[in-house]
Design a protein around this motif. Structure first.
Motif, PDB file in Angstrom:
ATOM      1  N   LEU A  64      61.174 -85.281 106.812  1.00 44.94           N
ATOM      2  CA  LEU A  64      60.441 -86.231 105.983  1.00 44.94           C
ATOM      3  C   LEU A  64      58.958 -86.118 106.286  1.00 44.94           C
ATOM      4  O   LEU A  64      58.566 -85.733 107.387  1.00 44.94           O
ATOM      5  CB  LEU A  64      60.899 -87.671 106.292  1.00 44.94           C
ATOM      6  N   PRO A  65      58.094 -86.477 105.319  1.00 47.39           N
ATOM      7  CA  PRO A  65      56.653 -86.521 105.610  1.00 47.39           C
ATOM      8  C   PRO A  65      56.356 -87.687 106.563  1.00 47.39           C
ATOM      9  O   PRO A  65      57.002 -88.723 106.499  1.00 47.39           O
ATOM     10  CB  PRO A  65      56.019 -86.755 104.232  1.00 47.39           C
ATOM     11  N   GLY A  66      55.413 -87.537 107.455  1.00 50.91           N
ATOM     12  CA  GLY A  66      55.138 -88.592 108.436  1.00 50.91           C
ATOM     13  C   GLY A  66      56.238 -88.617 109.478  1.00 50.91           C
ATOM     14  O   GLY A  66      56.620 -87.593 110.052  1.00 50.91           O
ATOM     15  N   MET A  67      56.774 -89.802 109.731  1.00 53.04           N
ATOM     16  CA  MET A  67      57.883 -89.925 110.688  1.00 53.04           C
ATOM     17  C   MET A  67      59.098 -89.192 110.154  1.00 53.04           C
ATOM     18  O   MET A  67      59.522 -89.414 109.017  1.00 53.04           O
ATOM     19  CB  MET A  67      58.212 -91.413 110.905  1.00 53.04           C
ATOM     20  N   ASN A  68      59.691 -88.305 110.969  1.00 49.66           N
ATOM     21  CA  ASN A  68      60.849 -87.556 110.480  1.00 49.66           C
ATOM     22  C   ASN A  68      62.146 -88.353 110.687  1.00 49.66           C
ATOM     23  O   ASN A  68      62.160 -89.435 111.285  1.00 49.66           O
ATOM     24  CB  ASN A  68      60.935 -86.170 111.143  1.00 49.66           C
ATOM     25  N   GLY A  69      63.241 -87.801 110.202  1.00 49.62           N
ATOM     26  CA  GLY A  69      64.525 -88.498 110.242  1.00 49.62           C
ATOM     27  C   GLY A  69      65.015 -88.783 111.649  1.00 49.62           C
ATOM     28  O   GLY A  69      65.614 -89.838 111.907  1.00 49.62           O
ATOM     29  N   LEU A  70      64.784 -87.861 112.574  1.00 51.45           N
ATOM     30  CA  LEU A  70      65.228 -88.051 113.949  1.00 51.45           C
ATOM     31  C   LEU A  70      64.473 -89.200 114.608  1.00 51.45           C
ATOM     32  O   LEU A  70      65.064 -90.025 115.330  1.00 51.45           O
ATOM     33  CB  LEU A  70      65.027 -86.756 114.744  1.00 51.45           C
ATOM     34  N   GLU A  71      63.168 -89.299 114.351  1.00 54.00           N
ATOM     35  CA  GLU A  71      62.377 -90.405 114.894  1.00 54.00           C
ATOM     36  C   GLU A  71      62.817 -91.737 114.288  1.00 54.00           C
ATOM     37  O   GLU A  71      62.884 -92.759 114.980  1.00 54.00           O
ATOM     38  CB  GLU A  71      60.886 -90.174 114.618  1.00 54.00           C
ATOM     39  N   LEU A  72      63.133 -91.722 112.985  1.00 54.11           N
ATOM     40  CA  LEU A  72      63.627 -92.932 112.323  1.00 54.11           C
ATOM     41  C   LEU A  72      64.952 -93.367 112.948  1.00 54.11           C
ATOM     42  O   LEU A  72      65.166 -94.552 113.227  1.00 54.11           O
ATOM     43  CB  LEU A  72      63.810 -92.676 110.826  1.00 54.11           C
ATOM     44  N   LEU A  73      65.836 -92.389 113.179  1.00 53.65           N
ATOM     45  CA  LEU A  73      67.123 -92.680 113.812  1.00 53.65           C
ATOM     46  C   LEU A  73      66.923 -93.374 115.159  1.00 53.65           C
ATOM     47  O   LEU A  73      67.537 -94.409 115.453  1.00 53.65           O
ATOM     48  CB  LEU A  73      67.906 -91.381 114.000  1.00 53.65           C
ATOM     49  N   LYS A  74      66.064 -92.814 115.994  1.00 59.27           N
ATOM     50  CA  LYS A  74      65.840 -93.375 117.327  1.00 59.27           C
ATOM     51  C   LYS A  74      65.252 -94.782 117.251  1.00 59.27           C
ATOM     52  O   LYS A  74      65.587 -95.650 118.063  1.00 59.27           O
ATOM     53  CB  LYS A  74      64.928 -92.448 118.125  1.00 59.27           C
ATOM     54  N   ASN A  75      64.396 -95.027 116.269  1.00 59.63           N
ATOM     55  CA  ASN A  75      63.803 -96.356 116.095  1.00 59.63           C
ATOM     56  C   ASN A  75      64.848 -97.407 115.735  1.00 59.63           C
ATOM     57  O   ASN A  75      64.884 -98.486 116.326  1.00 59.63           O
ATOM     58  CB  ASN A  75      62.724 -96.315 115.012  1.00 59.63           C
ATOM     59  N   VAL A  76      65.685 -97.098 114.757  1.00 62.23           N
ATOM     60  CA  VAL A  76      66.660 -98.090 114.291  1.00 62.23           C
ATOM     61  C   VAL A  76      67.787 -98.289 115.306  1.00 62.23           C
ATOM     62  O   VAL A  76      68.284 -99.409 115.481  1.00 62.23           O
ATOM     63  CB  VAL A  76      67.232 -97.724 112.901  1.00 62.23           C
ATOM     64  N   ILE A  77      68.180 -97.222 115.997  1.00 57.80           N
ATOM     65  CA  ILE A  77      69.240 -97.332 117.004  1.00 57.80           C
ATOM     66  C   ILE A  77      68.767 -98.167 118.191  1.00 57.80           C
ATOM     67  O   ILE A  77      69.540 -98.896 118.817  1.00 57.80           O
ATOM     68  CB  ILE A  77      69.702 -95.933 117.470  1.00 57.80           C
ATOM     69  N   LEU A  78      67.487 -98.080 118.491  1.00 61.78           N
ATOM     70  CA  LEU A  78      66.930 -98.878 119.580  1.00 61.78           C
ATOM     71  C   LEU A  78      67.070-100.368 119.279  1.00 61.78           C
ATOM     72  O   LEU A  78      67.353-101.178 120.163  1.00 61.78           O
ATOM     73  CB  LEU A  78      65.448 -98.515 119.777  1.00 61.78           C
TER      74      LEU A  78
END
Length: 448
Positions: free
Chosen positions: A64-78
């Motif tokens: 994804l542009p900006g924050m990628n999917g892996l970073e998004l995953l880690k954010n929401v799982i946290l």
């Protein structure tokens, strides 16, 4: 096959995909399956939409542009480790897919994929999410139930009915009317309603309407501006305004003057107040819980209480039973109050003889739970051993049949509790056949 949306109507799918064609294709496939879906183009747009206990699942592209999917995953799982996140990966992104699964992803779908495969994975993830949210809701409800049972003590059908109703309405905004004789625990119920609601962090404000002169209650409730009357040297915030966002408890509401009743009715209808000496309307969002020991309908018929206010308050009514109507709760309540008094005064816990228990069960308790608590404290302090003639109040008139039934019900309830609900041992101790005991348990609505 039944669509999942019909089973869990509140659950939805959030898709994060920057390619508008792929996003639209995913949305259409999921919509055709009867599942609510919403799509956004970036992780930054998705994050504000995903809070604790998000009612659904997340699908995100890895790149994804900006924050990628892996970073998004880690954010929401946290924030919510149980949230199912499905990753969409490009052909050959096996290393990233493995990393995503290790980071807590629910599943991954490699491109290209069929609509049928997407819907199948989505259904499984939604079923998992539905179960997780249901379990969490049950845990919260059980925690609330345990909290209520620790405060509203008893096993009688009457008090269990009160607890069930309290659980049903605690976390709503509806105003509540509590009915009950003096000493039945009206303020305890009001406090439970506040503590188990989403308003629990805000103010709980209590006012006894019968404890103030008529000329002061108006100012106490609505507040006043400086100079509003003689002696009003500065602005004062009233109880209603202080309870904004929380709960206002009005005890002995039947004592409220007629002129103040009119102003309270306006607050309940329009949720605004005016301080004395001001023309400014101030919005308030507090829950109002009123309590009375009188029959407000009878008072309104006699024009001693406004009928329109009665009907406005009488949305949800919690009727608290008198202690004489739930005598099987007396031993448990008395033991609880003795434990509390023994801890408070540093005294040993006294034993209650069978004769004393019979006196407790036979007494009419005109002061209800409050009188029972005082009796327990007196016993712990050694000030009282006899409960047969404790009250000078006139007992409620009973027929011989009513008195016999009440006493029989009390003895059976006490024996069942002593035998931990064992019917065989209880029938032996009471010297009656087991079938007869079973019939009487059903007759009196007791629990074995």
């Amino acid at each position: 096959m039944t669509s999942l949306s019909s089973q869990s109507p509140d659950l939805k799918v959030l898709i994060v995909e920057d390619d508008p064609n792929v996003r639209l294709g995913c949305e259409q496939a999921i919509q055709l399956a009867g599942i609510p879906v919403e799509g956004v183009a970036s992780a930054e747009a998705a994050l504000p939409m995903i809070g604790q206990d998000f009612p659904g699942i997340l699908i995100t592209d890895m790149r994804l542009p900006g924050m990628n999917g892996l970073e998004l995953l880690k954010n929401v799982i946290l924030n919510d480790p149980a949230l199912p996140v499905i990753m969409i990966t490009g052909h050959g992104d096996v290393t990233l897919a493995v990393e995503a699964m290790r980071a807590g992803a629910y599943d991954f779908i490699p491109k290209p994929f069929s609509p049928e495969h997407l819907v199948e994975v989505v259904r499984r993830a939604l079923e998992k999410r539905s179960l997780t949210l249901e379990v969490e809701s049950l845990r919260r409800r059980l925690a609330h139930r345990e909290a209520i049972e620790a405060r509203l003590i008893g096993r009688s059908p009457q008090i269990e009915k009160v607890r069930r109703l309290l659980l049903d309405v605690a976390d709503t905004a509806v105003d509540v009317l509590i009915l009950g004789e003096t000493g039945t625990g009206k303020e305890m119920v009001a406090r439970c309603l506040h503590d188990l609601s989403s308003r629990h962090a805000a103010n709980y404000v209590a006012l006894n309407c019968g404890g103030l002169p008529d000329n002061l209650i108006d100012s106490e409730l609505f507040g006043h501006e400086a100079g509003a009357f003689t002696g009003a040297q500065k602005r004062r915030i009233g109880k209603i305004e202080h309870a904004n966002g929380g709960t206002l408890f009005l005890d002995e509401v039947e004592s409220m003057p007629m002129a103040v009743q009119i102003k309270l009715l306006r607050v309940l209808q329009e949720r605004v107040i005016e301080r004395l000496g001001s023309n400014q309307l101030i919005p308030v969002a507090c829950r109002v819980i009123a309590a009375t020991k009188e029959n407000l309908k009878d008072l309104s018929d006699k024009q001693r209480f406004r009928a329109d206010l009665y009907y406005r308050l009488n949305v949800v009514t919690i009727d608290l039973p008198a202690l004489r109507d739930r005598r099987e709760d007396i031993p448990l309540l008395f033991e609880h109050f003795m434990l509390h008094a023994a801890q408070q005064h540093g005294r040993p816990l006294p034993e209650v003889s069978r004769e004393q228990l019979q006196q407790l069960m036979a007494h009419d308790w005109p002061g209800n739970v409050r009188e029972l608590r005082n009796a327990a404290e007196c016993l712990v302090l050694g000030l009282r051993r006899d409960f047969g003639r404790a009250s000078t109040a006139e007992p409620r008139e009973q027929s011989l049949a009513e008195a016999v039934e009440n006493f029989e019900r009390s003895l059976i309830a006490a024996e069942l509790r002593r035998q931990n609900g064992n019917l065989a041992r209880s029938s032996e101790a009471l010297r009656i056949p087991k079938t007869t005991l079973h019939d009487k348990i059903r007759k009196y609505g007791l629990q074995a």
